[in-house]
Design an enzyme around this catalytic site. Structure first.
Site, PDB file in Angstrom:
ATOM      1  N   ASN A  10       0.877  -1.177   0.000  1.00 52.54           N
ATOM      2  CA  ASN A  10       0.000   0.000   0.000  1.00 52.54           C
ATOM      3  C   ASN A  10       0.911   1.222   0.000  1.00 52.54           C
ATOM      4  O   ASN A  10       1.453   1.590   1.041  1.00 52.54           O
ATOM      5  CB  ASN A  10      -0.896  -0.030   1.244  1.00 52.54           C
ATOM      6  CG  ASN A  10      -1.759   1.212   1.353  1.00 52.54           C
ATOM      7  OD1 ASN A  10      -1.841   1.997   0.411  1.00 52.54           O
ATOM      8  ND2 ASN A  10      -2.396   1.389   2.504  1.00 52.54           N
ATOM      9  N   TRP A  11       1.066   1.801  -1.181  1.00 53.49           N
ATOM     10  CA  TRP A  11       2.014   2.920  -1.302  1.00 53.49           C
ATOM     11  C   TRP A  11       1.466   4.230  -0.751  1.00 53.49           C
ATOM     12  O   TRP A  11       2.183   5.226  -0.683  1.00 53.49           O
ATOM     13  CB  TRP A  11       2.414   3.100  -2.774  1.00 53.49           C
ATOM     14  CG  TRP A  11       3.488   2.151  -3.221  1.00 53.49           C
ATOM     15  CD1 TRP A  11       4.177   1.259  -2.436  1.00 53.49           C
ATOM     16  CD2 TRP A  11       4.009   2.000  -4.550  1.00 53.49           C
ATOM     17  NE1 TRP A  11       5.095   0.575  -3.203  1.00 53.49           N
ATOM     18  CE2 TRP A  11       5.016   1.012  -4.500  1.00 53.49           C
ATOM     19  CE3 TRP A  11       3.730   2.605  -5.774  1.00 53.49           C
ATOM     20  CZ2 TRP A  11       5.731   0.618  -5.626  1.00 53.49           C
ATOM     21  CZ3 TRP A  11       4.435   2.213  -6.904  1.00 53.49           C
ATOM     22  CH2 TRP A  11       5.432   1.236  -6.825  1.00 53.49           C
ATOM     23  N   LYS A  12       0.168   4.278  -0.457  1.00 49.60           N
ATOM     24  CA  LYS A  12      -0.454   5.521   0.040  1.00 49.60           C
ATOM     25  C   LYS A  12      -0.119   6.671  -0.916  1.00 49.60           C
ATOM     26  O   LYS A  12      -0.074   6.458  -2.126  1.00 49.60           O
ATOM     27  CB  LYS A  12      -0.017   5.775   1.487  1.00 49.60           C
ATOM     28  CG  LYS A  12      -0.288   4.548   2.365  1.00 49.60           C
ATOM     29  CD  LYS A  12      -0.135   4.782   3.829  1.00 49.60           C
ATOM     30  CE  LYS A  12      -0.449   3.488   4.578  1.00 49.60           C
ATOM     31  NZ  LYS A  12      -0.351   3.631   6.034  1.00 49.60           N
ATOM     32  N   HIS A  90      -9.838   1.682   4.426  1.00 55.45           N
ATOM     33  CA  HIS A  90      -8.595   1.889   5.182  1.00 55.45           C
ATOM     34  C   HIS A  90      -8.845   2.900   6.310  1.00 55.45           C
ATOM     35  O   HIS A  90      -9.611   3.853   6.145  1.00 55.45           O
ATOM     36  CB  HIS A  90      -7.489   2.391   4.251  1.00 55.45           C
ATOM     37  CG  HIS A  90      -6.141   2.345   4.891  1.00 55.45           C
ATOM     38  ND1 HIS A  90      -5.722   3.306   5.778  1.00 55.45           N
ATOM     39  CD2 HIS A  90      -5.142   1.439   4.819  1.00 55.45           C
ATOM     40  CE1 HIS A  90      -4.505   2.985   6.206  1.00 55.45           C
ATOM     41  NE2 HIS A  90      -4.134   1.853   5.643  1.00 55.45           N
ATOM     42  N   GLU A  92      -7.139   5.276   7.367  1.00 52.88           N
ATOM     43  CA  GLU A  92      -6.852   6.675   7.023  1.00 52.88           C
ATOM     44  C   GLU A  92      -8.037   7.297   6.301  1.00 52.88           C
ATOM     45  O   GLU A  92      -8.342   8.477   6.496  1.00 52.88           O
ATOM     46  CB  GLU A  92      -5.554   6.750   6.198  1.00 52.88           C
ATOM     47  CG  GLU A  92      -4.338   6.510   7.094  1.00 52.88           C
ATOM     48  CD  GLU A  92      -3.132   5.903   6.392  1.00 52.88           C
ATOM     49  OE1 GLU A  92      -3.063   5.890   5.163  1.00 52.88           O
ATOM     50  OE2 GLU A  92      -2.244   5.410   7.130  1.00 52.88           O
ATOM     51  N   GLU A 162      -6.272  -4.554  10.219  1.00 54.39           N
ATOM     52  CA  GLU A 162      -5.243  -3.546  10.460  1.00 54.39           C
ATOM     53  C   GLU A 162      -5.547  -2.792  11.755  1.00 54.39           C
ATOM     54  O   GLU A 162      -6.292  -1.793  11.734  1.00 54.39           O
ATOM     55  CB  GLU A 162      -5.203  -2.545   9.300  1.00 54.39           C
ATOM     56  CG  GLU A 162      -4.812  -3.153   7.985  1.00 54.39           C
ATOM     57  CD  GLU A 162      -4.083  -2.153   7.096  1.00 54.39           C
ATOM     58  OE1 GLU A 162      -2.967  -2.459   6.684  1.00 54.39           O
ATOM     59  OE2 GLU A 162      -4.618  -1.063   6.865  1.00 54.39           O
ATOM     60  N   GLY A 168       1.821   2.308  10.950  1.00 52.28           N
ATOM     61  CA  GLY A 168       2.825   3.372  10.915  1.00 52.28           C
ATOM     62  C   GLY A 168       3.458   3.677  12.262  1.00 52.28           C
ATOM     63  O   GLY A 168       4.167   4.665  12.424  1.00 52.28           O
ATOM     64  N   SER A 208       2.701  -2.003  10.542  1.00 51.59           N
ATOM     65  CA  SER A 208       4.128  -2.119  10.879  1.00 51.59           C
ATOM     66  C   SER A 208       4.720  -3.486  10.541  1.00 51.59           C
ATOM     67  O   SER A 208       5.556  -3.999  11.282  1.00 51.59           O
ATOM     68  CB  SER A 208       4.361  -1.776  12.359  1.00 51.59           C
ATOM     69  OG  SER A 208       4.015  -0.430  12.613  1.00 51.59           O
ATOM     70  N   GLY A 229       2.566  -1.053   4.383  1.00 54.85           N
ATOM     71  CA  GLY A 229       2.641   0.371   4.048  1.00 54.85           C
ATOM     72  C   GLY A 229       4.078   0.827   3.900  1.00 54.85           C
ATOM     73  O   GLY A 229       4.733   0.586   2.877  1.00 54.85           O
TER      74      GLY A 229
HETATM   75  P1  PGA Z   1       2.311   0.375   7.755  1.00 55.11           P
HETATM   76  O1  PGA Z   1       0.899   0.649   7.034  1.00 55.11           O
HETATM   77  O2  PGA Z   1       2.839  -0.930   7.212  1.00 55.11           O
HETATM   78  O3  PGA Z   1       3.147   1.552   7.388  1.00 55.11           O
HETATM   79  O4  PGA Z   1       2.037   0.290   9.225  1.00 55.11           O
HETATM   80  C1  PGA Z   1       0.002  -0.391   6.760  1.00 55.11           C
HETATM   81  C2  PGA Z   1      -1.252   0.174   6.132  1.00 55.11           C
HETATM   82  O5  PGA Z   1      -1.667   1.284   6.489  1.00 55.11           O
HETATM   83  O6  PGA Z   1      -1.869  -0.474   5.249  1.00 55.11           O
END
Ligand code: PGA
Length: 250
Positions: A10-12, A90, A92, A162, A168, A208, A229
């Site tokens: 997931n490159w965001k 997600h 976010e 998640e 993160g 993470s 991520g």
């Molecule tokens: P992260 O993000 O691996 O940076 O914790 C995962 C995600 O938000 O899908």
């Protein structure tokens, strides 16, 4: 049935066209399918240069095909640009853009109708976990987002657990904690859609994930892969994750 471990990046909101093309060309030697969700702006250019084992996805869509929805893109549009799947729900999007389960449900229905696979994310906050309401929170998210989906539609869904406190943060859930939650999610799916669908469903972990914890995670009975991520942005780190996740298959 044993499943191949599914690794999804997931490159965001990261990467230009050139950066992304460099990255996917670095994955040329891959022998297992790998999934990357990227900004819609770079999908088409990357789709023209990607190796066959890389599958591209989007990170959002709106639930209409077209129309006066300034700033939105449709499932049909991201598909036209090369996406085969989309991440929905997600945390976010839920927290920053105020998406609720009913909106996510509409997006899921539309994405499936347009022929995209869906990665549905669910997860609890730290205070919800501490208050021991994780099971209730996840149940509500799953049942409302997947409301009345047919068996056929369910087969196009990957469920991503998640925990929001792990995203993160550098503090992933322990493999044991993640396994317990995944088992609970699989039991919930089994209750609603039956044991066979529950068994076939991919339930992957995100939050993470790093090269040094991925193997232990995917060794758990109910963890079928990872959604990655930050650690998916660097090609060497991401390759290590793919390799370490793959060890379980060999
Ligand atoms: P992260 O993000 O691996 O940076 O914790 C995962 C995600 O938000 O899908």
């Amino acid at each position: 049935m044993s499943k191949d471990v599914r690794v999804i990046a997931n490159w965001k909101m990261h990467k230009t066209i050139d950066e992304a093309i460099d990255f996917v060309q670095g994955l040329r030697g891959l022998i297992q399918l790998t999934y990357i969700a990227m900004p819609s702006t770079i999908l088409y250019a990357v789709s023209q240069k990607k190796p066959p084992m890389v599958t591209l996805g989007a990170q959002n869509i709106y639930f209409e095909s077209q129309g006066p929805f300034t700033g939105e893109v449709s499932a049909e549009m991201v598909k036209d640009a090369g996406a085969e799947f989309v991440i929905l729900g997600h945390s976010e999007r839920r927290m920053i853009f105020h998406e609720d389960n009913s909106l996510i449900h509409k997006k899921i229905k539309h994405a499936l109708h347009a022929g995209l696979q869906v990665i549905l994310c669910v997860g609890e906050t730290l205070s919800e976990r501490e208050a021991k309401t994780t099971a209730d929170v996840l149940k509500k998210q799953v049942l409302e987002c997947l409301l009345e989906l047919t068996d056929e539609e369910l087969s196009q869904i990957t469920l991503a657990y998640e925990p929001i406190w792990a995203i993160g943060s550098g503090s992933p859930a322990t493999a044991q904690m993640a396994q317990e939650t995944h088992a609970m999610l699989r039991a919930l799916i089994s209750e609603q859609w039956g044991a066979q669908i529950a068994e076939n469903l991919y339930i992957i972990y995100g939050g993470s994930t790093k090269p040094n914890n991925v193997q232990e995670l995917v060794e758990q009975k109910d963890i079928d892969g990872v959604l990655v991520g930050a650690a998916s942005l660097d090609i060497d780190t991401f390759m290590q994750i793919i390799q370490n996740a793959g060890k379980i298959n060999s």
